[in-house]
Design an enzyme around this catalytic site. Structure first.
Site, PDB file in Angstrom:
ATOM      1  N   SER A 143       0.852  -1.197   0.000  1.00  0.00           N
ATOM      2  CA  SER A 143       0.000   0.000   0.000  1.00  0.00           C
ATOM      3  C   SER A 143       0.881   1.239   0.000  1.00  0.00           C
ATOM      4  O   SER A 143       1.974   1.236   0.587  1.00  0.00           O
ATOM      5  CB  SER A 143      -0.893   0.028   1.240  1.00  0.00           C
ATOM      6  OG  SER A 143      -1.559   1.279   1.325  1.00  0.00           O
ATOM      7  N   TYR A 157      -1.738  -0.185  10.147  1.00  0.00           N
ATOM      8  CA  TYR A 157      -1.889  -0.735   8.787  1.00  0.00           C
ATOM      9  C   TYR A 157      -0.679  -0.374   7.936  1.00  0.00           C
ATOM     10  O   TYR A 157      -0.119  -1.221   7.227  1.00  0.00           O
ATOM     11  CB  TYR A 157      -3.178  -0.192   8.171  1.00  0.00           C
ATOM     12  CG  TYR A 157      -3.388  -0.488   6.704  1.00  0.00           C
ATOM     13  CD1 TYR A 157      -3.871  -1.723   6.280  1.00  0.00           C
ATOM     14  CD2 TYR A 157      -3.120   0.480   5.739  1.00  0.00           C
ATOM     15  CE1 TYR A 157      -4.080  -1.986   4.928  1.00  0.00           C
ATOM     16  CE2 TYR A 157      -3.331   0.239   4.388  1.00  0.00           C
ATOM     17  CZ  TYR A 157      -3.813  -1.002   3.986  1.00  0.00           C
ATOM     18  OH  TYR A 157      -4.015  -1.254   2.649  1.00  0.00           O
TER      19      TYR A 157
HETATM   20  P1  NAP Z   1     -11.735  -5.145   0.063  1.00  0.00           P
HETATM   21  O1  NAP Z   1     -12.564  -4.556  -1.010  1.00  0.00           O
HETATM   22  O2  NAP Z   1     -12.047  -4.806   1.486  1.00  0.00           O
HETATM   23  O3  NAP Z   1     -11.746  -6.742  -0.127  1.00  0.00           O
HETATM   24  C1  NAP Z   1     -11.031  -7.508   0.790  1.00  0.00           C
HETATM   25  C2  NAP Z   1     -11.087  -8.965   0.389  1.00  0.00           C
HETATM   26  O4  NAP Z   1     -10.292  -9.689   1.312  1.00  0.00           O
HETATM   27  C3  NAP Z   1     -12.471  -9.553   0.427  1.00  0.00           C
HETATM   28  O5  NAP Z   1     -12.568 -10.523  -0.600  1.00  0.00           O
HETATM   29  C4  NAP Z   1     -12.537 -10.188   1.816  1.00  0.00           C
HETATM   30  O6  NAP Z   1     -13.412 -11.322   1.887  1.00  0.00           O
HETATM   31  C5  NAP Z   1     -11.110 -10.666   1.952  1.00  0.00           C
HETATM   32  N1  NAP Z   1     -10.652 -10.818   3.310  1.00  0.00           N
HETATM   33  C6  NAP Z   1     -10.771  -9.938   4.322  1.00  0.00           C
HETATM   34  N2  NAP Z   1     -10.211 -10.451   5.433  1.00  0.00           N
HETATM   35  C7  NAP Z   1      -9.735 -11.673   5.096  1.00  0.00           C
HETATM   36  C8  NAP Z   1      -9.063 -12.684   5.802  1.00  0.00           C
HETATM   37  N3  NAP Z   1      -8.778 -12.567   7.106  1.00  0.00           N
HETATM   38  N4  NAP Z   1      -8.737 -13.812   5.136  1.00  0.00           N
HETATM   39  C9  NAP Z   1      -9.034 -13.961   3.835  1.00  0.00           C
HETATM   40  N5  NAP Z   1      -9.678 -13.040   3.105  1.00  0.00           N
HETATM   41  C10 NAP Z   1     -10.022 -11.903   3.746  1.00  0.00           C
HETATM   42  O7  NAP Z   1     -10.166  -4.787  -0.135  1.00  0.00           O
HETATM   43  P2  NAP Z   1      -9.385  -4.196  -1.415  1.00  0.00           P
HETATM   44  O8  NAP Z   1      -9.517  -2.732  -1.409  1.00  0.00           O
HETATM   45  O9  NAP Z   1      -9.723  -4.960  -2.624  1.00  0.00           O
HETATM   46  O10 NAP Z   1      -7.878  -4.492  -0.960  1.00  0.00           O
HETATM   47  C11 NAP Z   1      -7.155  -5.619  -1.417  1.00  0.00           C
HETATM   48  C12 NAP Z   1      -5.709  -5.467  -0.974  1.00  0.00           C
HETATM   49  O11 NAP Z   1      -5.178  -4.249  -1.508  1.00  0.00           O
HETATM   50  C13 NAP Z   1      -5.522  -5.389   0.539  1.00  0.00           C
HETATM   51  O12 NAP Z   1      -4.339  -6.060   0.895  1.00  0.00           O
HETATM   52  C14 NAP Z   1      -5.388  -3.897   0.789  1.00  0.00           C
HETATM   53  O13 NAP Z   1      -4.670  -3.625   1.965  1.00  0.00           O
HETATM   54  C15 NAP Z   1      -4.644  -3.478  -0.460  1.00  0.00           C
HETATM   55  N6  NAP Z   1      -4.807  -2.043  -0.747  1.00  0.00           N
HETATM   56  C16 NAP Z   1      -6.027  -1.508  -1.064  1.00  0.00           C
HETATM   57  C17 NAP Z   1      -6.132  -0.147  -1.313  1.00  0.00           C
HETATM   58  C18 NAP Z   1      -7.421   0.525  -1.670  1.00  0.00           C
HETATM   59  O14 NAP Z   1      -7.460   1.774  -1.725  1.00  0.00           O
HETATM   60  N7  NAP Z   1      -8.501  -0.208  -1.914  1.00  0.00           N
HETATM   61  C19 NAP Z   1      -4.991   0.663  -1.239  1.00  0.00           C
HETATM   62  C20 NAP Z   1      -3.768   0.086  -0.910  1.00  0.00           C
HETATM   63  C21 NAP Z   1      -3.691  -1.269  -0.678  1.00  0.00           C
HETATM   64  P3  NAP Z   1     -14.972 -11.164   2.336  1.00  0.00           P
HETATM   65  O15 NAP Z   1     -15.656 -10.377   1.243  1.00  0.00           O
HETATM   66  O16 NAP Z   1     -15.489 -12.547   2.403  1.00  0.00           O
HETATM   67  O17 NAP Z   1     -14.979 -10.438   3.622  1.00  0.00           O
END
Ligand code: NAP
Length: 248
Positions: A143, A157
């Site tokens: 991130s 985080y």
């Molecule tokens: P998201 O929309 O919140 O989706 C998270 C996903 O991870 C969902 O499929 C959720 O499953 C699953 N999950 C949550 N906790 C889990 C666990 N303990 N074990 C297995 N699966 C789990 O997140 P996202 O924005 O796509 O983010 C994906 C990655 O990118 C993360 O590592 C995040 O830190 C990183 N990231 C995101 C952003 C951003 O702005 N979005 C920025 C920087 C980095 P359920 O639906 O079943 O709960």
């Protein structure tokens, strides 16, 4: 049996979902985990199937070692694991460090750091030539917070994602001569549900002014970087962190 299985943690929504869709379109058989949203997971399996691909959804919390082992056992049943995307990640409510409980910190590091390390361990055990494997690629989700620190929001985080950066470089060098490449994608502000889970549902829109390109990114734009790092087009790239942040 498939010769090209991709394991994606947290595939039911957001960046993981976009990655699973893009990987299936690219010919991977996708085995992905989810935790809470079985309906979203099932609909993704159906969507990939309707497009002629194959996907398997496994309820598996990456913060629980037995669940990670079950996820990889499901992948083994599909075929040869050729890649891992360590996508599952969580934020928490905005808080200062002087307000954080140990329970919060343990959850943050168990899911975001230990979960990724344990999943990578299982992937290396299958893909490394040292273990009789035929190579493969791992992509971790870092991130921009790892560089910015996220003060007043979630320094915990940011620190966990800093650990992911170090882990990416270290593991990449550890297994570089064993046919396994390890890289990371570093997203900026991406329009997914993660912001709502941190209590700021409109964060992607609210942060527009801080992003040189003037908009949040999409999950598909992150998935495109993940797919490139997984592909042979990135055959000489390891230990790299690709920033996908609109210039932020
Ligand atoms: P998201 O929309 O919140 O989706 C998270 C996903 O991870 C969902 O499929 C959720 O499953 C699953 N999950 C949550 N906790 C889990 C666990 N303990 N074990 C297995 N699966 C789990 O997140 P996202 O924005 O796509 O983010 C994906 C990655 O990118 C993360 O590592 C995040 O830190 C990183 N990231 C995101 C952003 C951003 O702005 N979005 C920025 C920087 C980095 P359920 O639906 O079943 O709960």
């Amino acid at each position: 049996m498939s010769d090209r299985v991709l394991v994606v943690t947290g595939g039911s929504r957001g960046i993981g979902r976009a990655t699973a869709l893009a990987a299936a379109a690219d010919g991977f058989d996708v085995v992905f985990s989810y935790v809470s949203d079985a309906g979203a997971a099932e609909s993704l399996v159906a969507e990939i199937g309707a497009a002629g691909g194959r996907a398997v959804a496994v309820r598996a919390d990456v913060g629980v070692e037995a669940d990670v082992l079950a996820l990889f056992a499901a992948a083994d049943a599909v075929g040869r694991v050729a890649g891992l995307v360590n996508n599952a990640g969580v934020v928490d409510r905005a808080a200062r460090v002087d307000e954080m409980t140990v329970a919060r910190l343990e959850r943050m590091f168990r899911i975001n750091v230990i979960g990724s390390v344990v999943a990578a361990r299982e992937a290396v055990r299958r893909m490394s030539t040292r273990h009789g494997g035929r190579g493969g690629a791992i992509v971790n989700l870092s991130s921009a917070a790892a560089l910015l620190g996220a003060p007043g929001q979630y320094v915990d985080y940011a620190a966990a994602k800093g650990a992911i950066d170090s882990f990416t470089v270290g593991l990449a060098r550890e297994v570089a001569a064993e046919g396994v490449r390890v890289n990371a994608v570093r997203p900026g502000i991406i329009d997914t549900d993660i912001h709502a889970s941190g209590g700021i549902p409109d964060r992607a829109e609210a942060m527009r002014g801080a992003i040189p390109m003037g908009r949040a990114g999409t999950a598909a734009e992150c998935a495109a970087a993940v797919l490139w790092l997984l592909s042979d087009a990135a055959s000489y790239t390891t230990g790299s962190i690709v920033t996908v942040s609109g210039g932020r």
